[in-house]
Each structure stands twice: as C-alpha cells, then as structure tokens.
Design a protein around this motif. Structure first.
Motif: not given
Lengths: 421, 421
Positions: B1-26
């Motif tokens: 187990m590790a402690r990880i900070v994940m950072k997503f930029g504006g292109t990755s957060m542009a709209g709900m479809e992309r935010i869902r992709n980010v959530a899937a990755r998290v």
C-alpha cells in the motif's frame, strides 16, 4: 443615517454590465450616508448550469458536494460586485458564507440559517466598507458548505438584515413592487405601498412570485421591514418607493400617519401549481380519513383543501383534496400503498385546476367577502370545485382554464382596479 | 500500500464525461489498495472565463476579490469529482483550500503555499475516503481566499504530496511523459523513464511545457517523487509508466539497479518566449552596466543572456541581453527612464529569437558539449547570437525561424533519436 441590506437577484447580476448597474445603485445609497450590506444571487442561469453538472454526475448526487458546486455561483458574483464597487471608489469587500460565518443546520441543499456572526462584519461596515455577501449559502457545524435551496438568497438577505438589526431590507427584483394582482393578467392592477407580512405570505405562497415565502416568514418572525423594489429604475433618480412589507401594527401606524383608510381586500392571487386528487367510494367510518391524511403528512406532503362529498351508496363517500403539483406523483404512490387500509375504489388525479385567493388583513367577515366572491364567479359561470379559508383569505379551486377570467372578475368586484389613466 | 497524490489538469476535467474518466482512473488506483488524494484544476477555459469577468469589472481589479472569483473554478470540479466517485461506490469528499486549510503567504493572485494542515485529511484518508482537493488555492492568515497564479495546481499537488509525505505525486497531463525534446518537432523524440529535478527545471523553464516550473522546484526542495503520465490512456490497462522525476541520488541508484548507463545529454529544449534587447553606444566606463541591470532587477525583470560587443568607437560599446518576452514592454520603459544615467544611443528590441538548450546532469565537460553544439549548428549555417551556460545546460540564442531545424540537428547530434521502428 440608516443601516440597509440591499439584495439583488440573478437577473440583476447577469453579466458585468448589469453588475455595474447594481454597483452604481449601491454607490448611490452609500453616498446618502447609509451603512450598506449587499446580498447577491448567482448570475441568472448559472445555478442551473451547475445543477446540470451535478445531475450529469449522478441523478442521486451527494448533497454535500452539490453544495460545494452550486455555492460557487454566488461566490463569483460577490467577488465581482466587490471589485466593481472598489473600482468605482466605494470601499467594499466580499464575505463568503463560511467567512462570517453564516451558520446553518445540518441539511445540505435545504439548510436553514441559524446564527450569523456579525462582529467583524459590523466593524468593517462601521469603517465605511460595503459588505458583499453571497446569498443562498452558509456553513454547517462540521465546517462544510451548505446551501438553502433554490430562491434562498431572499432568505439570506432577511437573515442578514435581522442579524445586523438593519433598518430595512431592500429586495431588488424585476418588478417595482407588490401588486394587487398579477399585472400580466390585469392591466389595471395597482402597486401596493404597504402590505403586512401575513398578506405577503398568502400572496407569495399562492402565486405572486415576488419573494420567496420562507424569507417573508423569517422577516415576520424577526420583525425585519422589507421593501420590494425594481432594480431596473434609474438609481440616480429620486428613489422610487416600492412596496413596504411590515407588521400589522406598523401598517396601522403608517395608515394613521398618512390619514388613509385600510382596504378591505389587499389583493387577488392565483396558483396553477395545485393538483386535485379524488378518492372514490371511501368507506364512511370513523378513522377512514386518518388513513388518508396521516400517511400523506408522514411523507411531508401538504394537503390544502379538503371536501368530503355526499356518498353515492350508503356508508361510502368520495374524498377530494389538493396537494402541491410537485408532490402529486409522490402523493399517488403513498395513496396506492395505503389502498387496503383506506379502502377506496379509484384515485382520480387532476392537475388542470387553479386556486384563486382573495387576501386582506382588513377582512372583517369571511361571510361578506366570500359571498361577493361566490356571486361574482357564479355571474360569469365559473364553477367552484372547493373552498378553503384562513384568517386573512378566502380561496376557491376552479378549472385552470378560467384562471385569468376569475382573477379579472374578482379584481373588479373588490374595487381594486386602478382609475383609468 | 502506498499513499499517492494524483493531479489532473483542466483538459482532463473539461466536462462530466472526462471527469467520469478521471474518477474511473482514481477508482482503479484505490482498488489497488492505495491511499489517494486527488488535486484538480478548473475545467479547461473556466479560469479564462472568470478572469475575463474580472478584467471586464476593472482593468485594475482588486486582487483579493479576483481570488474569490477565480478560486470558484476548482471548487466546482472538486465537488463534481467527489460526487462522481461516490456515485461509483468510492468514498470521497472535497476539502477546499480554506477547509484544510492550505495556508499561503499574503500575496493575492500569486500566493506561495506555507503550511498545510493534514490532521483531519489524513484521518479521513486512513478511513478509506479519497480526498479531493482543489488546486491553485489556499487561505491567507486573515482568513481570505488566495490563489497561486496560473498553472498553480501542479504546485498545489506537490505541496499536498509533501505535507502528506506521499510516496508519489502523479501528474496526469495530455502527454504521456517527459520527452528528449518536443515530439511535435522531432518525431523520433524518446520518452524519458527518469529525469532529475534539476534537468526537469531546465527542460520546463526553457520550453518543455509539461510541468509548472515552481512545482518542480518545490518537489526538489521537499524530495517529492513526481511522475508525469497521460490522463488519456485506458486506466484499467496495466499501468503505463510515465516519466519519474527524482533526485540525482535516486537516479543513480535506479540506473545501477537496472544496470543502465547514464546518458551524457538528457534532452533538448527550446523557448520562443525570449526577447533580445540591444543598447547601442553605451559609454564603456565602470558602473555603466550597473545602470542597466540594477533598475531591471529592481523591476523584477529577469535578465538571462548578456553579451558586451566590441565598441565601434573608442570608449563606447553595444550591450545585448535577453529578457522574458512578457516583460519586454516593461523592460523598455525602465531603460527609457534610465536613458540619461546609462547614456546609450538607441534601444533595439527583437522578439524574433529563440533559445535552444542542451540539458543533462551527466554533462561532464561544458567544453565538449558546447563544441558539438556549435559545430552542429555551424554545419547547418545557423548563426549563434548569444551563449549562456549553467551546471547542467548549454544554451544558445538563434533566429526564431531556425528553431525547429536547430532542435532536430542537436537531437541527432547527441544521439537522442529513437531507433527507427
């Protein structure tokens, strides 16, 4: 010098040109020597945009995060108004809900305001700084953002005015006051100079969409003098008075001062958002009605008018009542789940109804007011489906298609029409 | 187990479809058993929209209110990501800058992060809740919102990783790592597996726009291992490693572990955002140069390359130097105000220049690296206008039109081209 809370809605804050107009209006009041706090809504359309994102995220979105998202709309406009005022040479700063803080109870997306901390706010205002406060938001005990539910900015403004012991809470809207009825229906509707909290509650809750009902209730409880006025008049002109909303005692005092007589009837309201439900062949036995209205009350569905018709068969009766249109689907679910306990035959929903109310604290006798009402409507062939009364109003339920006709007939019948210009 | 900070930029957060992709990755990372904090930017375009409002309010907008306005962009995305995660069955909550709080110094719109309070955050993360933190924002000592300046979300992520003593800070971008040079210029550019902080600082500050320079400096100071990787790869696939940014010691250890040899040169960077200024006929006397660079330093204008040409007349010389293109207008103002003190004849600005840098911690001798550089450029007829060096790089200033040619020539000359596939 007075202490005044000014509140501007989303239409007044929609874009920088309008925000500059709001700032000019605030500046005008500041220059008259008043201490001013401004409560603002989000730009028109912005809250819908943000709610849209939440619904897209999940139909059952987390209400705590919903509050984080939607509270941003008012945060933006409060920052923009404060910087616009500063650019005009008026000292100003924004105070976000969590910065005062405005404490609320633990109900995300529909919070109620509790205590508002005003020590820092008052000291800043006394120093000549205009306070700009986002409406609609607060902070819960656990430090998270809460919002008050749609239209909550009026309530924020009244709560801030109460906490600041403000002399007046001016609510700027897209109308220039409260009218005897909807001017889009009756061209000769008159603007009211004075209206009591109780009348305003009836006028607001039955369809005069000028102020959020909850804000009027809070103003009444806290004794906040509210003025409704237009944000589109020229702010540099002599202030045009809107409608003052006051207690009955204040109303009496002001009428006496101006040597005016009180009107019997203050206004006519209409509401197309009611739905009628009829349950047929309910057994006419003790407790049957409790099986209907108990479960509806448990589901927090507000039942307004109730009529128990004469039964067609011995020992059976039809029961008709109204609920808010928005609660109709839920109400039908509740009734269906209670079908056995209630023992009805059929449930007949009807959304094509309207409630017309005659409102006035001066109403001395319901009988007199009601008989004028029934006679006037009957003369025009308008059928009354149900009746309800409160201390200061008489309401009837009619066919929705006859709404405008009924409002016009009653407005004339009670002598509310303005003189022909 | 590790402690990880994940950072997503504006292109990755542009709209709900992309935010869902980010959530899937998290979710994917959480399911591997890691403790996760996510730092997010505003939706692409949103910060520009908000800054646009501020500029419309006043060209000299109040920076404290600017921060109130622009911080809302990240507030929205952090709420939306948290609710999306919850809807996917991953426990999550947003922590706004003022809620942790993330303390910053008293510099609105360009704040620097100080202490980050992590007690509540850590206890929530240990309980299995993903923390979603808006980048770019914090809170000042006086309780007001501050922002870090554009691109500040990378810095927020590294600062959070340092405060959480995270094992890694993964920065998701629209590229899948750091390359030997800009792949749009050199098709055979190679992705680097490892790069040191110092190299990354040079690569970032001279044009490889993957990470904000300040964030790399902070990572170096705090010893945070940073990984740059793509947010557009399939998150459910075997994790594709990006580029790890580490200390020189860690780099040595990893190379040893993998029995790899260190490259002499790590990458080639280019920067078209420099401007060249030439002052003609400056008196060649002691202190003359101080009159040029002292006032520029006072105005916080960073001077990079400096050349003192041979004077045409006795006792006079031409002085050429470069400044960031964004500071050119200000630099010219400063120089004009100092014209008498400096005593120059003419000032000749030139923005049609580019700086090409050869970067590598393995650079043992500048002479060897530089001679290869000069020879390769000379062979293609590219004229060198100025030269500067640091411990791990050699830079030359050339005509802007020759940028791509120079980068390609040098990429090949230092053996950086990937094998032909």
């Amino acid at each position: 010098m007075a202490r005044i809370v000014m509140k501007f809605g989303g239409t007044s804050m929609a874009g920088m040109e309008r925000i500059r107009n709001v700032a000019a209006r605030v500046k005008h009041v500041v220059e008259q020597g008043h201490e001013v706090a401004v409560v603002v809504s989000a730009m028109a359309g912005e809250t819908d945009r943000l709610v849209g994102f939440c619904k897209e995220a999940s139909p059952l979105y987390d209400p705590a995060e919903y509050d984080v998202v939607v509270a941003s709309g008012e945060q933006v406009t409060s920052g923009l108004l404060a910087m616009t005022l500063k650019a005009m040479g008026v000292d100003a700063r924004s105070w976000l809900g969590w910065q005062l803080p405005i404490r609320t109870n633990e109900a995300h997306a529909k919070a109620r305001i509790g205590e508002i901390h005003t020590i820092d706010l008052l000291s800043s205002m006394r120093g000549g700084t205009v306070a700009v406060i986002p409406g609609f938001q607060g902070m819960m005990e656990d430090g998270r953002i809460s919002t008050l539910g749609r239209g909550g900015s009026d309530t924020s403004a009244v709560a801030v005015a109460a906490a600041l012991k403000a002399d007046r809470c001016d609510i700027y809207t897209d109308v220039d006051g409260v009218y005897t009825t909807d001017p889009r229906i009756v061209a000769r509707a008159r603007k009211l100079d004075l209206v009591t909290y109780e009348e305003m509650l009836e006028l607001a809750s039955v369809g005069a969409k000028v102020l959020q009902t909850r804000s009027v209730g809070l103003a009444m409880k806290e004794g906040v003098v509210v003025q409704v006025l237009s944000s589109f008049d020229d702010p540099t002109q002599q202030d045009l008075p809107g409608t003052l909303i006051v207690s009955e005692e204040e109303l009496e005092a002001k009428l006496k001062e101006d040597k005016m007589e009180r009107q019997l009837i203050t206004g006519i309201a209409h509401d197309k958002n009611e739905a009628k439900i009829t349950l047929t062949r309910v057994p006419d036995r003790p407790g049957a009605v409790a099986h209907i209205f108990g479960p509806l009350a448990d589901a927090a569905i507000n039942v307004d008018m109730i009529i128990q018709n004469v039964g067609r068969d011995k020992g059976e009766t039809d029961v008709t009542f109204t609920v808010p249109g928005a609660d109709l689907a839920r109400a039908l679910d509740v009734l269906e789940s209670q079908k056995e306990a209630i023992g009805f035959n059929r449930v007949i929903p009807d959304t094509k109804v309207a409630k017309i109310s005659v409102v006035g604290v001066g109403m001395k006798s319901h009988a007199g007011v009601a008989s004028t009402m029934f006679q006037s409507l009957a003369d025009r062939g308008i059928n009354i489906l149900a009746i309800s009364t409160s201390e200061i109003k008489v309401s009837v339920l009619i066919d929705e298609d006859e709404t405008e006709l009924a409002v016009r007939v009653l407005h004339t019948a009670y002598g509310l029409d303005a003189p022909v210009a």
